[in-house]
Design an enzyme around this catalytic site. Structure first.
Site, mmCIF file in Angstrom:
data_model
loop_
_atom_site.group_PDB
_atom_site.id
_atom_site.type_symbol
_atom_site.label_atom_id
_atom_site.label_comp_id
_atom_site.label_asym_id
_atom_site.label_seq_id
_atom_site.Cartn_x
_atom_site.Cartn_y
_atom_site.Cartn_z
ATOM 1 N N ARG A 18 -7.850 0.183 -2.477
ATOM 2 C CA ARG A 18 -8.444 1.150 -3.382
ATOM 3 C C ARG A 18 -9.497 0.478 -4.320
ATOM 4 N NH1 ARG A 18 -3.258 1.910 -2.360
ATOM 5 N NH2 ARG A 18 -2.616 3.896 -2.291
ATOM 6 N N HIS A 53 -9.560 3.224 1.351
ATOM 7 C CA HIS A 53 -9.541 2.827 2.667
ATOM 8 C C HIS A 53 -10.998 3.292 3.141
ATOM 9 C CE1 HIS A 53 -5.754 1.149 2.887
ATOM 10 N NE2 HIS A 53 -5.099 2.134 3.395
ATOM 11 N N HIS A 61 -4.489 -1.681 10.071
ATOM 12 C CA HIS A 61 -3.318 -0.620 9.557
ATOM 13 C C HIS A 61 -2.035 -0.429 10.444
ATOM 14 C CE1 HIS A 61 -1.710 1.916 6.392
ATOM 15 N NE2 HIS A 61 -2.515 1.540 5.544
ATOM 16 N N ASP A 115 4.130 -1.665 -2.218
ATOM 17 C CA ASP A 115 2.824 -1.180 -1.691
ATOM 18 C C ASP A 115 1.765 -1.978 -2.606
ATOM 19 O OD1 ASP A 115 0.422 0.036 -0.745
ATOM 20 O OD2 ASP A 115 1.035 2.065 -1.361
ATOM 21 N N GLU A 128 -0.893 -5.684 5.835
ATOM 22 C CA GLU A 128 -2.418 -5.373 5.860
ATOM 23 C C GLU A 128 -3.053 -6.696 5.143
ATOM 24 O OE1 GLU A 128 -3.177 -1.733 4.169
ATOM 25 O OE2 GLU A 128 -1.090 -1.459 4.220
HETATM 26 C C1 GLA Z 1 -2.198 1.689 2.357
HETATM 27 C C2 GLA Z 1 -2.088 2.019 0.697
HETATM 28 C C3 GLA Z 1 -0.877 2.982 0.887
HETATM 29 C C4 GLA Z 1 -1.173 4.260 1.545
HETATM 30 C C5 GLA Z 1 -1.207 3.935 2.868
HETATM 31 C C6 GLA Z 1 -1.817 5.122 3.935
HETATM 32 O O1 GLA Z 1 -1.527 0.873 2.877
HETATM 33 O O2 GLA Z 1 -1.707 1.182 0.143
HETATM 34 O O3 GLA Z 1 -0.664 3.329 -0.668
HETATM 35 O O4 GLA Z 1 -2.068 4.986 1.054
HETATM 36 O O5 GLA Z 1 -2.334 3.170 3.127
HETATM 37 O O6 GLA Z 1 -1.016 6.265 3.714
#
Ligand code: GLA
Length: 367
Positions: free
Chosen positions: A98, A123, A197, A267, A332
């Site tokens: 982000r 992304h 991803h 996350d 990731e």
């Molecule tokens: C990343 C983001 C998550 C989500 C996924 C896609 O990993 O950090 O919050 O948006 O991608 O769904």
């Protein structure tokens, strides 16, 4: 003469054992063909990658008894990638993760990006690299055949400055590793952050909460409720974010910790220890029942662990079957989220003429 014959024979044999095959996967509305590449190594590991999004669609690895399953979420049909995929297996860029409010300043100028994860940019935007059809080439490397995918992103695409050419290379080595290398060049100062991803599930079951995870990290970048880093680090000691020793993903995921509440699970970006731009081992994911294990090594400073907190309801290709939350986990490797707005984070700026390079290796073992 004999030597030459022998050399030829070994070469042929190697080609048979380690191979990349190209076939058609589908067609986009603009008429472009999407190709699929089937990568095999001498031990029978198999990966499939498509040109759309530079996406890994399948990855087959054995358990302790030698039984192979596909350990990543994906689709067999292109239309499902176009309609439903939450970045399954994609190569994400120009900026993975982000950027706050889709805004950042570079060389005194403010740039505005799509806010496709309201109120933030996520992304690379709705037409980011994960949603482009990449050019493909099978190349020879010191470790055998590799698939190189290249994507040109023009100046201003999704709001980013500079004509950017990105190449991602996938190699399935005979040491049972999926090696992913990134290379990018620009003609204007810009920002870049690439990630892979894949959604991993080592057991084939409906949840990965019993998978064990270890990360070489003692801090995360704490986030606000829109998952943008506050700029502060949270030490993992005495928190559900402590994976310094192998621990089940689900052991503490539902604890009433504000950081978990913001994200509905994990996350978050772990600040990896010992970052020096060199490849080093940073994390392990392990399913003790099947014995399948992934060892992650990277040149990157951060690792976003995303436990599929928003997966529920995502269609599968089995009629009437939808995915559930926590059915897979993404590992990731990346620079930190919102780095263009956080001057104390490792820089994501790429200057004209400079070459960006990074590497991430997923190693597959049974244990
Ligand atoms: C990343 C983001 C998550 C989500 C996924 C896609 O990993 O950090 O919050 O948006 O991608 O769904």
């Amino acid at each position: 003469m004999l030597f030459i014959l022998q050399a030829d024979y070994i070469f042929l044999l190697n080609d048979l054992l380690m191979s990349i095959r190209k076939e058609k996967f589908g067609q986009l509305k603009n008429g472009e063909t999407v190709y699929q590449f089937i990568l095999k190594n001498k031990n029978g590991l198999m990966a499939k990658v498509i040109s759309y999004g530079g996406t890994l669609t399948e990855l087959w690895t054995p358990d302790r008894k030698g039984k192979r399953i596909n350990i990543v979420l994906g689709y067999q049909k292109l239309e499902n990638y176009l309609k439903h995929s939450p970045y399954f297996g994609a190569t994400v860029g120009r900026y993975a993760n982000r950027i706050a409010k889709g805004r950042f300043k570079l060389s005194g100028k403010t740039y505005r990006l799509a806010t496709n994860n309201s109120p933030n940019h996520l992304h690379g935007g709705p037409r980011g690299l994960a949603l482009q059809n990449w050019q493909t080439e099978i190349i020879k490397t010191s470790e055998g055949a590799a698939l190189a995918l290249t994507c040109f992103s023009p100046d201003g695409a999704e709001g980013f400055p500079g004509n950017l050419t990105t190449t991602v290379t996938y190699c399935l080595t005979d040491k049972n590793e999926l090696k992913i290398k990134y290379h990018a060049v620009t003609d204007q100062t810009t920002v870049v952050n690439f990630t892979h991803h894949s959604y991993f599930n080592l057991s084939g079951k409906e949840s990965v909460l019993d998978h064990l995870l270890a990360i070489k990290s003692d801090r995360i970048t704490s986030t606000d409720k829109t998952l943008i880093p506050t700029g502060n680090y949270l030490h993992v000691h005495n928190t559900p974010f402590d994976f310094r020793k192998l621990a089940p993903l689900g052991a503490r995921i539902f604890e009433p910790h504000l950081q978990l509440k913001n994200a509905g699970g994990y996350d978050h970006n772990w600040v990896l220890s010992g970052w020096n731009n060199r490849l080093r081992s940073v994390a392990v994911l392990y399913d003790s029942e099947s014995g399948r294990k992934i060892k992650v090594a990277t040149t990157e400073p951060g690792l976003q662990i995303y436990t599929g907190n928003f997966l529920a309801g995502t269609p599968t290709e089995k009629k009437g079957v939808k995915l559930k939350n926590y059915q897979a986990v993404c590992l990731e490797t990346q620079h930190f989220p919102d780095s263009p707005n956080q001057s104390h984070f490792p820089s994501t700026v790429l200057e004209a003429g400079e070459e960006f390079r990074s590497e991430t290796v997923y190693g597959f073992e049974v244990g």
